[in-house]
Design a protein around this motif. Structure first.
Motif, short mmCIF file in Angstrom:
data_model
loop_
_atom_site.label_atom_id
_atom_site.label_comp_id
_atom_site.label_asym_id
_atom_site.label_seq_id
_atom_site.Cartn_x
_atom_site.Cartn_y
_atom_site.Cartn_z
N UNK A 36 9.74 10.09 -3.69
CA UNK A 36 8.52 10.07 -2.88
C UNK A 36 8.07 11.46 -2.45
N UNK A 37 8.69 12.51 -3.01
CA UNK A 37 8.26 13.87 -2.74
C UNK A 37 8.70 14.44 -1.41
N UNK A 38 9.71 13.88 -0.79
CA UNK A 38 10.21 14.35 0.51
C UNK A 38 11.44 15.23 0.28
N UNK A 39 11.21 16.45 -0.24
CA UNK A 39 12.31 17.32 -0.63
C UNK A 39 13.18 17.76 0.55
N UNK A 95 4.02 5.56 -0.14
CA UNK A 95 2.81 4.76 -0.35
C UNK A 95 2.90 4.02 -1.67
N UNK A 96 2.11 2.98 -1.76
CA UNK A 96 2.02 2.18 -2.99
C UNK A 96 0.55 1.95 -3.32
N UNK A 97 0.32 1.60 -4.56
CA UNK A 97 -1.02 1.18 -4.98
C UNK A 97 -0.97 -0.32 -5.19
N UNK A 137 -6.03 -0.32 -3.81
CA UNK A 137 -5.85 0.15 -2.44
C UNK A 137 -4.54 0.91 -2.34
N UNK A 138 -4.59 2.14 -1.86
CA UNK A 138 -3.38 2.92 -1.62
C UNK A 138 -3.01 2.70 -0.16
N UNK A 139 -1.80 2.16 0.05
CA UNK A 139 -1.38 1.83 1.41
C UNK A 139 0.06 2.28 1.65
N UNK A 140 0.42 2.39 2.92
CA UNK A 140 1.80 2.67 3.27
C UNK A 140 2.66 1.48 2.88
N UNK A 141 3.86 1.76 2.38
CA UNK A 141 4.75 0.66 1.97
C UNK A 141 5.01 -0.30 3.11
N UNK A 142 4.99 0.20 4.33
CA UNK A 142 5.25 -0.64 5.50
C UNK A 142 4.15 -1.69 5.70
N UNK A 143 3.00 -1.50 5.06
CA UNK A 143 1.87 -2.41 5.27
C UNK A 143 1.67 -3.40 4.13
N UNK A 144 2.59 -3.43 3.18
CA UNK A 144 2.45 -4.34 2.03
C UNK A 144 2.36 -5.79 2.49
N UNK A 165 3.62 5.22 -5.49
CA UNK A 165 2.77 6.40 -5.62
C UNK A 165 3.64 7.62 -5.33
N UNK A 166 3.67 8.55 -6.26
CA UNK A 166 4.47 9.75 -6.01
C UNK A 166 3.68 10.82 -5.28
N UNK A 167 2.39 10.91 -5.52
CA UNK A 167 1.56 11.85 -4.76
C UNK A 167 0.23 11.19 -4.45
N UNK A 168 -0.07 11.17 -3.19
CA UNK A 168 -1.36 10.66 -2.73
C UNK A 168 -1.88 11.66 -1.70
N UNK A 169 -1.96 12.92 -2.11
CA UNK A 169 -2.28 13.97 -1.17
C UNK A 169 -3.68 14.53 -1.33
N UNK A 170 -4.39 14.14 -2.35
CA UNK A 170 -5.72 14.68 -2.57
C UNK A 170 -6.62 14.40 -1.38
#
Length: 190
Positions: A36-39, A95-97, A137-144, A165-170
Protein backbone atom coordinates in the motif's frame (compact mmCIF):
# COMPACT_ATOMS: atom_id res chain seq x y z
CA UNK A 1 15.26 -33.11 38.03
CA UNK A 2 13.38 -34.23 34.91
CA UNK A 3 10.30 -32.25 36.08
CA UNK A 4 12.40 -29.06 36.06
CA UNK A 5 13.73 -29.87 32.60
CA UNK A 6 10.22 -30.63 31.37
CA UNK A 7 8.86 -27.41 32.83
CA UNK A 8 11.84 -25.52 31.42
CA UNK A 9 11.38 -27.13 28.00
CA UNK A 10 7.67 -26.29 28.03
CA UNK A 11 8.34 -22.68 29.01
CA UNK A 12 11.03 -22.44 26.32
CA UNK A 13 8.65 -23.84 23.72
CA UNK A 14 5.93 -21.42 24.84
CA UNK A 15 8.36 -18.50 24.54
CA UNK A 16 9.42 -19.58 21.04
CA UNK A 17 5.79 -20.07 20.00
CA UNK A 18 4.88 -16.58 21.28
CA UNK A 19 7.87 -14.89 19.68
CA UNK A 20 7.07 -16.49 16.33
CA UNK A 21 3.44 -15.40 16.51
CA UNK A 22 4.57 -11.82 17.06
CA UNK A 23 7.34 -11.74 14.43
CA UNK A 24 5.30 -13.44 11.69
CA UNK A 25 2.29 -11.19 12.42
CA UNK A 26 4.58 -8.18 12.07
CA UNK A 27 5.91 -9.61 8.80
CA UNK A 28 2.40 -10.00 7.41
CA UNK A 29 1.58 -6.41 8.38
CA UNK A 30 4.89 -5.22 6.89
CA UNK A 31 4.06 -6.77 3.52
CA UNK A 32 0.60 -5.19 3.61
CA UNK A 33 2.16 -1.80 4.29
CA UNK A 34 4.66 -2.21 1.45
CA UNK A 35 1.91 -3.13 -1.00
CA UNK A 36 0.00 0.00 0.00
CA UNK A 37 3.02 2.30 -0.34
CA UNK A 38 3.59 2.87 3.40
CA UNK A 39 7.38 2.48 3.37
CA UNK A 40 8.04 4.16 6.73
CA UNK A 41 5.58 1.93 8.57
CA UNK A 42 6.96 -1.12 6.74
CA UNK A 43 10.50 -0.18 7.76
CA UNK A 44 9.56 0.19 11.42
CA UNK A 45 7.71 -3.11 11.41
CA UNK A 46 10.64 -4.88 9.73
CA UNK A 47 13.01 -3.71 12.47
CA UNK A 48 10.91 -5.28 15.21
CA UNK A 49 10.09 -8.33 13.09
CA UNK A 50 13.74 -9.17 12.54
CA UNK A 51 14.69 -8.46 16.17
CA UNK A 52 12.00 -10.78 17.50
CA UNK A 53 12.83 -13.44 14.89
CA UNK A 54 16.47 -13.32 15.99
CA UNK A 55 15.45 -13.93 19.62
CA UNK A 56 13.25 -16.90 18.63
CA UNK A 57 15.89 -18.40 16.33
CA UNK A 58 18.59 -18.01 18.98
CA UNK A 59 16.40 -19.80 21.51
CA UNK A 60 15.76 -22.71 19.14
CA UNK A 61 19.38 -22.98 18.07
CA UNK A 62 20.58 -23.01 21.68
CA UNK A 63 18.72 -26.29 22.31
CA UNK A 64 18.81 -28.34 19.12
CA UNK A 65 17.98 -31.52 21.04
CA UNK A 66 14.37 -30.49 21.79
CA UNK A 67 11.82 -31.46 19.12
CA UNK A 68 9.19 -29.65 21.19
CA UNK A 69 10.87 -26.34 20.42
CA UNK A 70 10.93 -27.12 16.69
CA UNK A 71 7.20 -27.78 16.81
CA UNK A 72 6.66 -24.56 18.77
CA UNK A 73 8.68 -22.65 16.15
CA UNK A 74 6.61 -24.02 13.26
CA UNK A 75 3.33 -23.68 15.16
CA UNK A 76 4.11 -20.06 16.00
CA UNK A 77 4.82 -19.40 12.34
CA UNK A 78 1.45 -20.83 11.26
CA UNK A 79 -0.45 -19.04 14.03
CA UNK A 80 1.36 -15.76 13.31
CA UNK A 81 0.35 -15.96 9.66
CA UNK A 82 -3.30 -16.34 10.58
CA UNK A 83 -3.18 -13.66 13.27
CA UNK A 84 -1.27 -11.21 11.08
CA UNK A 85 -3.73 -11.52 8.22
CA UNK A 86 -6.63 -11.01 10.63
CA UNK A 87 -5.01 -7.88 12.08
CA UNK A 88 -4.26 -6.56 8.58
CA UNK A 89 -7.89 -7.07 7.56
CA UNK A 90 -9.07 -5.39 10.79
CA UNK A 91 -6.78 -2.37 10.28
CA UNK A 92 -7.99 -2.04 6.67
CA UNK A 93 -5.20 0.33 5.63
CA UNK A 94 -5.32 1.74 2.13
CA UNK A 95 -7.85 2.24 -0.60
CA UNK A 96 -9.77 0.06 -3.02
CA UNK A 97 -11.62 0.58 -6.26
CA UNK A 98 -15.20 -0.59 -6.32
CA UNK A 99 -16.46 -1.50 -9.77
CA UNK A 100 -20.22 -1.77 -9.81
CA UNK A 101 -22.08 -2.95 -12.91
CA UNK A 102 -25.82 -2.37 -13.23
CA UNK A 103 -28.25 -2.40 -16.16
CA UNK A 104 -29.07 1.04 -17.56
CA UNK A 105 -32.69 0.67 -16.38
CA UNK A 106 -31.71 -0.21 -12.77
CA UNK A 107 -32.45 2.13 -9.88
CA UNK A 108 -29.97 4.99 -9.49
CA UNK A 109 -27.11 3.33 -7.59
CA UNK A 110 -24.68 6.16 -8.35
CA UNK A 111 -26.96 8.73 -6.71
CA UNK A 112 -27.41 6.52 -3.63
CA UNK A 113 -23.63 6.23 -3.31
CA UNK A 114 -23.16 9.97 -3.74
CA UNK A 115 -25.79 10.72 -1.11
CA UNK A 116 -23.90 8.39 1.23
CA UNK A 117 -20.74 10.48 0.69
CA UNK A 118 -18.92 8.37 -1.90
CA UNK A 119 -17.42 9.80 -5.09
CA UNK A 120 -18.59 7.93 -8.19
CA UNK A 121 -17.56 7.99 -11.85
CA UNK A 122 -20.00 6.37 -14.27
CA UNK A 123 -19.31 4.93 -17.72
CA UNK A 124 -21.94 3.61 -20.12
CA UNK A 125 -21.06 0.26 -21.68
CA UNK A 126 -22.52 -2.66 -23.54
CA UNK A 127 -22.76 -6.01 -21.74
CA UNK A 128 -23.81 -9.52 -22.68
CA UNK A 129 -27.44 -8.79 -21.83
CA UNK A 130 -27.63 -5.19 -23.06
CA UNK A 131 -26.64 -1.69 -22.05
CA UNK A 132 -25.06 -1.28 -18.61
CA UNK A 133 -23.51 1.38 -16.41
CA UNK A 134 -20.14 0.76 -14.81
CA UNK A 135 -19.64 2.77 -11.64
CA UNK A 136 -16.17 3.32 -10.23
CA UNK A 137 -15.47 4.55 -6.73
CA UNK A 138 -12.13 4.80 -4.91
CA UNK A 139 -12.80 4.37 -1.20
CA UNK A 140 -10.98 3.61 2.03
CA UNK A 141 -10.90 -0.12 2.73
CA UNK A 142 -12.60 0.61 6.04
CA UNK A 143 -15.69 1.82 4.15
CA UNK A 144 -16.23 -1.24 1.92
CA UNK A 145 -18.97 -2.68 4.11
CA UNK A 146 -20.88 0.62 4.15
CA UNK A 147 -20.61 0.98 0.36
CA UNK A 148 -21.91 -2.59 -0.09
CA UNK A 149 -24.89 -1.77 2.15
CA UNK A 150 -25.73 1.31 0.06
CA UNK A 151 -25.52 -0.63 -3.22
CA UNK A 152 -27.52 -3.53 -1.76
CA UNK A 153 -30.28 -1.15 -0.66
CA UNK A 154 -30.40 0.61 -4.06
CA UNK A 155 -30.09 -2.44 -6.34
CA UNK A 156 -29.43 -5.87 -4.79
CA UNK A 157 -28.60 -7.49 -8.16
CA UNK A 158 -25.60 -5.21 -8.81
CA UNK A 159 -22.36 -6.96 -9.77
CA UNK A 160 -19.49 -5.63 -7.62
CA UNK A 161 -15.75 -6.22 -7.81
CA UNK A 162 -13.11 -4.82 -5.47
CA UNK A 163 -9.48 -4.14 -6.36
CA UNK A 164 -6.60 -2.90 -4.23
CA UNK A 165 -5.24 0.52 -5.14
CA UNK A 166 -1.50 0.98 -4.80
CA UNK A 167 -1.47 4.71 -5.54
CA UNK A 168 -4.39 7.06 -5.36
CA UNK A 169 -2.45 10.26 -4.84
CA UNK A 170 -3.20 12.26 -7.96
CA UNK A 171 -6.29 13.83 -6.40
CA UNK A 172 -4.35 14.73 -3.24
CA UNK A 173 -1.51 16.21 -5.30
CA UNK A 174 -3.86 18.27 -7.42
CA UNK A 175 -5.71 19.47 -4.33
CA UNK A 176 -2.44 20.44 -2.65
CA UNK A 177 -1.31 22.32 -5.77
CA UNK A 178 -4.67 24.07 -5.99
CA UNK A 179 -4.42 25.12 -2.34
CA UNK A 180 -0.96 26.57 -2.94
CA UNK A 181 -2.25 28.48 -5.97
CA UNK A 182 -5.17 29.88 -3.97
CA UNK A 183 -2.81 30.95 -1.17
CA UNK A 184 -0.61 32.77 -3.67
CA UNK A 185 -3.65 34.51 -5.16
CA UNK A 186 -4.86 35.59 -1.72
CA UNK A 187 -1.41 36.91 -0.84
CA UNK A 188 -1.25 38.86 -4.11
CA UNK A 189 -4.63 40.48 -3.40
CA UNK A 190 -3.51 41.77 0.00
Amino acid sequence: MSDVLNAEALLGALLIFSLRIVDVSLGTLRIGMLVRGKQTAAGALSFFESLIWLLAAAKVLSTLDSPLQFIAYAGGYASGTMLGSSIERWLAVGKVVLRIIVPVGAPDVQEALRQAGFYVTTVNASGRDGEVRILFSVIARKKIKRAFQVVEAAYPKAFITVEEVTTAQLQDTVTRQERQSFRRLRMMRK
